[in-house]
Design an enzyme around this catalytic site. Sequence first.
Site, PDB file in Angstrom:
ATOM      1  N   ASP A 269       0.861  -1.181   0.000  1.00 30.69           N
ATOM      2  CA  ASP A 269       0.000   0.000   0.000  1.00 30.69           C
ATOM      3  C   ASP A 269       0.896   1.229   0.000  1.00 30.69           C
ATOM      4  O   ASP A 269       1.202   1.810   1.039  1.00 30.69           O
ATOM      5  CB  ASP A 269      -0.922  -0.020   1.223  1.00 30.69           C
ATOM      6  CG  ASP A 269      -2.010   1.041   1.136  1.00 30.69           C
ATOM      7  OD1 ASP A 269      -2.051   1.750   0.110  1.00 30.69           O
ATOM      8  OD2 ASP A 269      -2.806   1.152   2.071  1.00 30.69           O
ATOM      9  N   ALA A 270       1.325   1.602  -1.206  1.00 29.99           N
ATOM     10  CA  ALA A 270       2.309   2.662  -1.366  1.00 29.99           C
ATOM     11  C   ALA A 270       1.723   3.912  -2.028  1.00 29.99           C
ATOM     12  O   ALA A 270       2.309   4.988  -1.944  1.00 29.99           O
ATOM     13  CB  ALA A 270       3.478   2.155  -2.207  1.00 29.99           C
ATOM     14  N   LYS A 271       0.586   3.756  -2.711  1.00 29.69           N
ATOM     15  CA  LYS A 271      -0.109   4.862  -3.387  1.00 29.69           C
ATOM     16  C   LYS A 271       0.841   5.686  -4.236  1.00 29.69           C
ATOM     17  O   LYS A 271       0.808   6.930  -4.225  1.00 29.69           O
ATOM     18  CB  LYS A 271      -0.848   5.730  -2.368  1.00 29.69           C
ATOM     19  CG  LYS A 271      -1.921   4.950  -1.585  1.00 29.69           C
ATOM     20  CD  LYS A 271      -2.652   5.840  -0.608  1.00 29.69           C
ATOM     21  CE  LYS A 271      -3.699   5.063   0.174  1.00 29.69           C
ATOM     22  NZ  LYS A 271      -3.110   4.087   1.125  1.00 29.69           N
ATOM     23  N   ARG A 272       1.667   5.013  -5.011  1.00 31.31           N
ATOM     24  CA  ARG A 272       2.598   5.702  -5.898  1.00 31.31           C
ATOM     25  C   ARG A 272       1.857   6.235  -7.130  1.00 31.31           C
ATOM     26  O   ARG A 272       0.762   5.801  -7.441  1.00 31.31           O
ATOM     27  CB  ARG A 272       3.723   4.769  -6.330  1.00 31.31           C
ATOM     28  CG  ARG A 272       4.619   4.271  -5.194  1.00 31.31           C
ATOM     29  CD  ARG A 272       5.325   5.424  -4.493  1.00 31.31           C
ATOM     30  NE  ARG A 272       6.429   4.986  -3.669  1.00 31.31           N
ATOM     31  CZ  ARG A 272       6.416   4.886  -2.346  1.00 31.31           C
ATOM     32  NH1 ARG A 272       5.330   5.180  -1.674  1.00 31.31           N
ATOM     33  NH2 ARG A 272       7.481   4.483  -1.686  1.00 31.31           N
TER      34      ARG A 272
ATOM     35  N   THR B  23      -0.596  -0.372  -4.658  1.00 33.65           N
ATOM     36  CA  THR B  23      -1.622   0.645  -4.863  1.00 33.65           C
ATOM     37  C   THR B  23      -1.010   1.860  -5.555  1.00 33.65           C
ATOM     38  O   THR B  23       0.126   2.249  -5.277  1.00 33.65           O
ATOM     39  CB  THR B  23      -2.275   1.078  -3.547  1.00 33.65           C
ATOM     40  OG1 THR B  23      -1.270   1.594  -2.661  1.00 33.65           O
ATOM     41  CG2 THR B  23      -2.991  -0.092  -2.876  1.00 33.65           C
TER      42      THR B  23
END
Length: 270
Positions: A94-97, A121
């Site tokens: 869950d890094a939301k890059r 993510t």
Amino acid sequence: MTTNQLVEQIKKKKSFLCIGLDVDLNKIPKYLLNEDDPIFAFNKAIIDATHHLCVAYKPNTAFYEAYGIKGWQALKKTINYINEKHPEIFTIADAKRGDIGNTSTMYAKAFFEDLAFDSVTVAPYMGKDSVEPFLAFEDKHTIMLALTSNEGAFDFQTKNIDGKEVYKHVLETSKSWKNAENLMYVVGATKAEYLADIRNIIPDSFLLVPGVGAQGGNLQDVCKYGMNDTVGLLINSSRGIIYASSDTDFAEAAAKKSEVLQKEMEAILS
């Protein structure tokens, strides 16, 4: 891991539970702080106690990056432990890059090749050339933010443009991207009433649904509107499970909380 393999695990375990491994050293049992690597010690105990009840683990990378190199090393040890001991479990970074071209490729290499996560993510705001580099990796999944559970989601995601909400434009546009079959989507559990419309646009895709439990999302509502023929849901719970106890029984307490959700899921699936 392929989507079919994930579906098989859901059927086998009668669970579509994802456990978020968001480790805050201020919240874990104090005695663990004496360990050489308290983050990994905490994660290992949670994994050992819950692996038979869930089909996915989701470390939020911020909770590791905040502790510098030691935190990153703990993340690597955690994902290695899951991959070695429980390779059947789906892993989510869950890094939301979200960045363009070569930068996204490097982010993807970091999470898919170096850390060997099954998925990551990403934020789609910069468009297809920020997401397609992730989609290029075979048997890996890109989980795109679609409709999130935070208060600020209403700032942009539900705004109406040309008679349609922005999140719907995002969903429909993403279907045209190269290797879009590798896409999954984040939809917050507190937005359950939107799920019917979302399923009209992406009927077959998996949805990662945070917000059940601590954030007030309702499992039954999410399943009513969001479940498809292959289940198509990964329900994430983080704080409600891993911080069920701050004492020496924290892992057992996490297992009990996980089992409650798993039993609810089993009843829904039966």
